[in-house]
Design an enzyme around this catalytic site. Structure first.
Site, short mmCIF file in Angstrom:
data_model
loop_
_atom_site.label_atom_id
_atom_site.label_comp_id
_atom_site.label_asym_id
_atom_site.label_seq_id
_atom_site.Cartn_x
_atom_site.Cartn_y
_atom_site.Cartn_z
N SER A 143 -118.72 -65.53 -41.11
CA SER A 143 -118.00 -66.65 -41.56
C SER A 143 -118.15 -66.47 -42.90
O SER A 143 -118.97 -66.12 -43.90
CB SER A 143 -119.04 -68.01 -41.05
N TYR A 155 -127.34 -71.67 -40.64
CA TYR A 155 -126.27 -71.05 -40.14
C TYR A 155 -125.72 -70.07 -41.32
O TYR A 155 -125.40 -68.97 -41.12
CB TYR A 155 -125.06 -72.09 -39.58
N LYS A 159 -125.41 -66.02 -41.12
CA LYS A 159 -124.04 -65.28 -41.55
C LYS A 159 -123.96 -64.46 -42.56
O LYS A 159 -123.44 -63.58 -42.56
CB LYS A 159 -122.98 -66.28 -41.68
#
Length: 259
Positions: A143, A155, A159
């Site tokens: 991402s 998160y 990533k």
């Protein structure tokens, strides 16, 4: 453009909806056999039936990619069902918990399990099968949150780890003829997804985000990313290895609300 994927076989995790299903559809259009997994059985079977209508072999099984040994068993069964594997797409992902002070250590661990460790386990399980076929390719779906900061930190850091993982494994697996790359989607307008919900709940915030953060004035579509994944798996991308390919339309912030 035909990418020469016909007669080859791919695993796509999280392949029953959203981006994963878009990737599976794109590969099916190329004539690629598919093994897809996801947690929800009904959507998984609906996806299998749809993909089979494209005339390709499809193996589908409900799998929690974080469960011990579950993903590994799925990969072995998929190889047996399809007659071998050539490609791996680590698409499943997500986040657990809120901000730093609201999230727990367990939620951080779960986020890493779902993103980083799932990709590690998929590729580790798949390498013997790809090696048996003389090589292949893997794509890790990361991402833009991996380098464009926005809440939530667990998160984004997971990533970022996926991006590094692809670059490192590209070196490690080169002797087996296996290429490994990452793609980093920006915000995607997926039916039933978070951005679609925002568009319904707060149209002004959604339009402000789309107009201010995207040069084209729109969010991406899953098909925009699926096309890049298919290319990276193909021999047309044989000299692309260890790369991270942003597929974000030049997006600025990954968040509609910033900090």
């Amino acid at each position: 453009m035909e990418l020469g994927l016909a007669g080859r076989n791919a695993v796509v995790t999280g392949g029953s909806q959203g981006l994963g299903l878009a990737i599976a559809r794109r590969l099916a259009r190329e004539g690629c056999g598919l093994a897809i997994c996801a947690r929800g059985e009904q959507r998984l079977q609906e996806a299998r039936e749809e993909l089979e209508r494209a005339g390709v072999n499809v193996y589908a099984e409900p799998v929690d990619v974080t469960a011990p040994e579950g993903l590994e068993r799925f990969v072995d069964k998929a190889a047996a069902a399809l007659g071998g594997l050539d490609f791996l797409v680590a698409n499943a992902g997500g986040a657990r918990g809120g901000g730093l002070l609201e999230s727990t250590q367990e939620e951080w661990r779960e986020t890493y399990e779902l993103n980083v460790f799932h990709a590690v386990r998929l590729i580790r399980a798949g390498v013997p099968h790809l090696r048996h076929r003389g090589g292949g390719a893997a794509v890790i779906v990361s991402s833009i949150s991996g380098w464009k900061p926005a809440p939530r930190a667990q998160y984004g850091s997971a990533k970022a780890a996926q991006i590094y993982l692809a670059a490192s494994l590209a070196w490690e697996l080169a002797e087996d003829g296996i290429r490994v790359n990452a793609v980093s989607p920006g915000s995607l307008l997926v039916p039933g997804g978070g951005w679609e919900r925002l568009r319904r709940a707060d149209p002004a915030a959604y339009e402000r985000f789309a107009s201010q953060e995207f040069p084209a004035g729109r969010l991406g579509a899953p098909e925009d990313v699926a096309n890049v994944v298919a290319f990276l798996l193909s021999e047309e991308a044989r000299w692309v290895n260890g790369a991270n390919i942003p597929v974000d339309g030049g997006q600025g912030s990954p968040s509609a609300f910033g900090y």
